[in-house]
Design a protein around this motif. Structure first.
Motif: not given
Length: 115
Positions: A60-64, A73-76, A97-98, A106-115
């Motif tokens: 089911h879909r969540e509110e987010i 989404s914007v990170l500050t 988290n979503l 979008r911002v770090l595509r291909g640059k992130v090793d671990l989330i």
């Protein structure tokens, strides 16, 4: 709130087990094979009905999901919380988290090793 998909699936499986048990009892000769099949069905039913532990992702879909559909989404960055890590950049993200993963994808595509 969405339906409990796991519970519904277990109920369907138990119903199928009952149908098979009824078929065996009504049509099969009560020999060793029928007894073994019934014992196996009892074990299956016990396993299906047994308590399960773990993560369950309901369908089911969540509110987010609705929020992300119409916005970006914007990170500050809060520089007051920055720690010098010898030039290596790490981030601690506080929030949903979503939405965070959406922004990072979008911002770090291909640059992130671990989330």
């Amino acid at each position: 709130m969405g339906e409990n998909v796991s519970k519904k699936r277990r109920e369907e499986l138990v119903g199928g087990i009952e149908q098979i048990r009824d078929y065996i009892n009504s049509t099969a000769t009560q020999d060793g094979n029928a007894g073994r099949l019934l014992a196996y069905l009892n074990a299956l039913e016990k396993d299906v009905k047994g308590r399960k532990f773990g993560l369950v992702f309901e369908q089911h879909r969540e509110e987010i999901d609705h929020v992300l559909e119409g916005s970006v989404s914007v990170l500050t960055e809060d520089e007051s919380l920055a720690i010098d890590n010898g030039g290596q950049w790490n981030a601690l993200i506080e929030g949903d988290n979503l939405a965070s993963l959406d922004a990072l994808s979008r911002v770090l595509r291909g640059k992130v090793d671990l989330i």
